[in-house]
Motif scaffolding. Structure first.
Motif, mmCIF file in Angstrom:
data_model
loop_
_atom_site.group_PDB
_atom_site.id
_atom_site.type_symbol
_atom_site.label_atom_id
_atom_site.label_comp_id
_atom_site.label_asym_id
_atom_site.label_seq_id
_atom_site.Cartn_x
_atom_site.Cartn_y
_atom_site.Cartn_z
ATOM 1 N N ASP A 24 0.755 -1.184 0.023
ATOM 2 C CA ASP A 24 -0.140 0.084 0.039
ATOM 3 C C ASP A 24 0.828 1.304 -0.086
ATOM 4 O O ASP A 24 0.483 2.153 -0.895
ATOM 5 C CB ASP A 24 -1.060 -0.050 1.089
ATOM 6 C CG ASP A 24 -1.995 -1.043 1.125
ATOM 7 O OD1 ASP A 24 -2.203 -1.528 0.032
ATOM 8 O OD2 ASP A 24 -2.653 -1.474 2.050
ATOM 9 N N VAL A 25 1.890 1.287 0.936
ATOM 10 C CA VAL A 25 2.634 2.458 0.800
ATOM 11 C C VAL A 25 3.602 2.528 -0.533
ATOM 12 O O VAL A 25 3.596 3.771 -0.903
ATOM 13 C CB VAL A 25 3.853 2.117 1.905
ATOM 14 C CG1 VAL A 25 5.004 3.523 1.893
ATOM 15 C CG2 VAL A 25 3.006 2.318 3.238
ATOM 16 N N TYR A 26 3.913 1.300 -1.129
ATOM 17 C CA TYR A 26 4.718 1.635 -2.330
ATOM 18 C C TYR A 26 3.695 1.924 -3.347
ATOM 19 O O TYR A 26 4.085 2.664 -4.395
ATOM 20 C CB TYR A 26 4.973 0.008 -2.663
ATOM 21 C CG TYR A 26 6.197 0.224 -3.748
ATOM 22 C CD1 TYR A 26 7.441 0.724 -3.849
ATOM 23 C CD2 TYR A 26 6.053 -0.678 -4.846
ATOM 24 C CE1 TYR A 26 8.393 0.847 -4.787
ATOM 25 C CE2 TYR A 26 7.051 -0.918 -5.869
ATOM 26 C CZ TYR A 26 8.194 -0.122 -5.970
ATOM 27 O OH TYR A 26 9.068 0.114 -6.774
ATOM 28 N N GLU A 27 2.566 1.377 -3.501
ATOM 29 C CA GLU A 27 1.441 2.297 -4.444
ATOM 30 C C GLU A 27 1.411 3.559 -4.303
ATOM 31 O O GLU A 27 1.268 4.210 -5.502
ATOM 32 C CB GLU A 27 0.141 1.475 -4.131
ATOM 33 C CG GLU A 27 -0.896 1.651 -5.220
ATOM 34 C CD GLU A 27 -2.080 0.945 -5.313
ATOM 35 O OE1 GLU A 27 -3.002 0.987 -6.220
ATOM 36 O OE2 GLU A 27 -2.189 0.017 -4.216
ATOM 37 N N ARG A 28 1.154 4.065 -3.063
ATOM 38 C CA ARG A 28 1.113 5.603 -2.947
ATOM 39 C C ARG A 28 2.524 6.257 -3.457
ATOM 40 O O ARG A 28 2.361 7.462 -4.184
ATOM 41 C CB ARG A 28 1.070 5.743 -1.460
ATOM 42 C CG ARG A 28 1.042 7.380 -1.019
ATOM 43 C CD ARG A 28 -0.081 8.109 -1.862
ATOM 44 N NE ARG A 28 0.057 9.242 -1.639
ATOM 45 C CZ ARG A 28 -0.795 10.451 -2.308
ATOM 46 N NH1 ARG A 28 -1.620 9.825 -3.340
ATOM 47 N NH2 ARG A 28 -0.586 11.545 -2.201
ATOM 48 N N LEU A 29 3.588 5.766 -3.404
ATOM 49 C CA LEU A 29 4.931 6.159 -3.846
ATOM 50 C C LEU A 29 4.731 6.108 -5.053
ATOM 51 O O LEU A 29 5.389 7.335 -5.910
ATOM 52 C CB LEU A 29 6.077 5.494 -3.027
ATOM 53 C CG LEU A 29 6.421 5.698 -1.929
ATOM 54 C CD1 LEU A 29 7.490 4.872 -1.424
ATOM 55 C CD2 LEU A 29 6.708 6.998 -1.196
ATOM 56 N N LEU A 30 4.488 5.176 -5.839
ATOM 57 C CA LEU A 30 4.256 5.173 -7.183
ATOM 58 C C LEU A 30 3.468 5.956 -7.840
ATOM 59 O O LEU A 30 3.518 6.756 -8.926
ATOM 60 C CB LEU A 30 3.859 3.826 -7.548
ATOM 61 C CG LEU A 30 4.820 2.589 -7.394
ATOM 62 C CD1 LEU A 30 4.512 1.209 -7.700
ATOM 63 C CD2 LEU A 30 6.131 2.877 -8.454
ATOM 64 N N THR A 31 2.214 6.273 -7.238
ATOM 65 C CA THR A 31 1.295 7.293 -7.676
ATOM 66 C C THR A 31 1.855 8.576 -7.731
ATOM 67 O O THR A 31 1.790 9.393 -8.747
ATOM 68 C CB THR A 31 0.191 7.515 -6.787
ATOM 69 O OG1 THR A 31 -0.515 5.931 -6.794
ATOM 70 C CG2 THR A 31 -0.913 8.495 -7.146
#
Length: 277
Positions: free
Chosen positions: A103-110
């Motif tokens: 979830d954190v990685y997805e936010r960084l990718l966004t």
């Protein structure tokens, strides 16, 4: 992938410039006397060399690979239990990936996709956007960095003060998302990068050899200007010019730059790119 901070690479590059720095644990007073975390770099002095805009579709591909790695970690744990064996160090690292980390990685990718690679959210922002606790976000970032999905650089900023002397305080970290080499064998073949043809590999090797030979003939100042851009390039070029003057005064026949020095300077501009998708 071994994560190397831009601060370490910069200090390694400035071989002739000795900066006194007290060894300290995380959170201990910085050498300026302010509470700045160890290995922090001033915000605004390195980001041009650190951030990189992702290619079209790259963030979606990285997220799919991270999710596949999460599945692979669970399968590794089940297989180890079924076979009655212990996980290797690499397998334990991969199996430490959690849904929260995804979830954190997805936010960084966004953020990387929307802001063209300029990623510097605070822990509180990540906690708010993911619905996770601040401590959970911190653990997730540590796991992602250990596996190699990102590299982060601590930053500090100058603050106004009525007292004499400069004042500093910690600000949000800078992040760069990566594709770790260690996960390649655990993800489906269709997600892996296509291997390069032999003739292309040879062409790249020849080009690298020619570039290395060219860089070995450059002065310190020209080397910094060639490999870096922005404020960091100007600082290193100025320091390089000083080193060049010292070398000219100490010897009549300047020698080509040693390969170790070239690798150190290149590390400042290319840190994090080795595993970039």
């Amino acid at each position: 992938m071994e994560a190397v901070t831009l601060g370490d690479a910069t200090l390694a590059a400035l071989r002739g410039v000795h900066i006194r720095r007290k060894p300290a644990r995380s959170g201990a007073p910085h050498r300026t006397g302010q509470h700045v975390l160890r290995d922090s770099i001033e915000a605004g002095t390195f980001e041009e060399a650190f951030f990189a805009a992702p290619a079209p579709g790259e963030t979606d591909r990285l997220l799919r690979i991270a999710k596949q790695t999460l599945i692979a970690g669970k399968n590794l744990r089940r297989a180890a239990v079924a076979e009655g064996r212990s996980l290797s160090a690499s397998e334990r690292l991969l199996s430490s990936l959690t849904r929260s980390a995804i979830d954190v990685y997805e936010r960084l990718l966004t953020i990387a996709r929307v802001c063209h690679g300029r990623i510097f959210p605070s822990y509180d922002d990540l906690a708010e956007k993911t619905g996770l606790g601040r401590a959970t976000v911190a653990r997730a970032l540590a796991v992602l960095e250990a596996i190699g999905f990102l590299v982060r650089q601590r930053r500090f900023v100058r603050v106004a003060s009525d007292e004499p002397g400069p004042r500093y305080e910690q600000t949000s970290n800078a992040y760069r998302v990566l594709l770790p080499e260690r996960v390649m064998k655990f993800i489906p073949r269709w997600l892996r990068p296509a291997p390069l043809p032999d003739d292309e590999l040879q062409r790249l090797a020849d080009r690298a050899a020619d570039t290395e030979a060219m860089l070995s003939r450059l002065s310190c100042k020209d080397l910094a200007n060639e490999l870096l851009q922005g404020p960091l390039a100007k600082v290193l070029a100025k320091l390089g010019a000083s080193i060049d003057r010292q070398e000219r005064e100490s010897q009549n026949d300047p020698q080509p730059l040693p390969e170790s020095y070239i690798r150190e300077i290149k590390g400042v501009g290319l840190v994090g790119q080795r595993s970039n998708a």
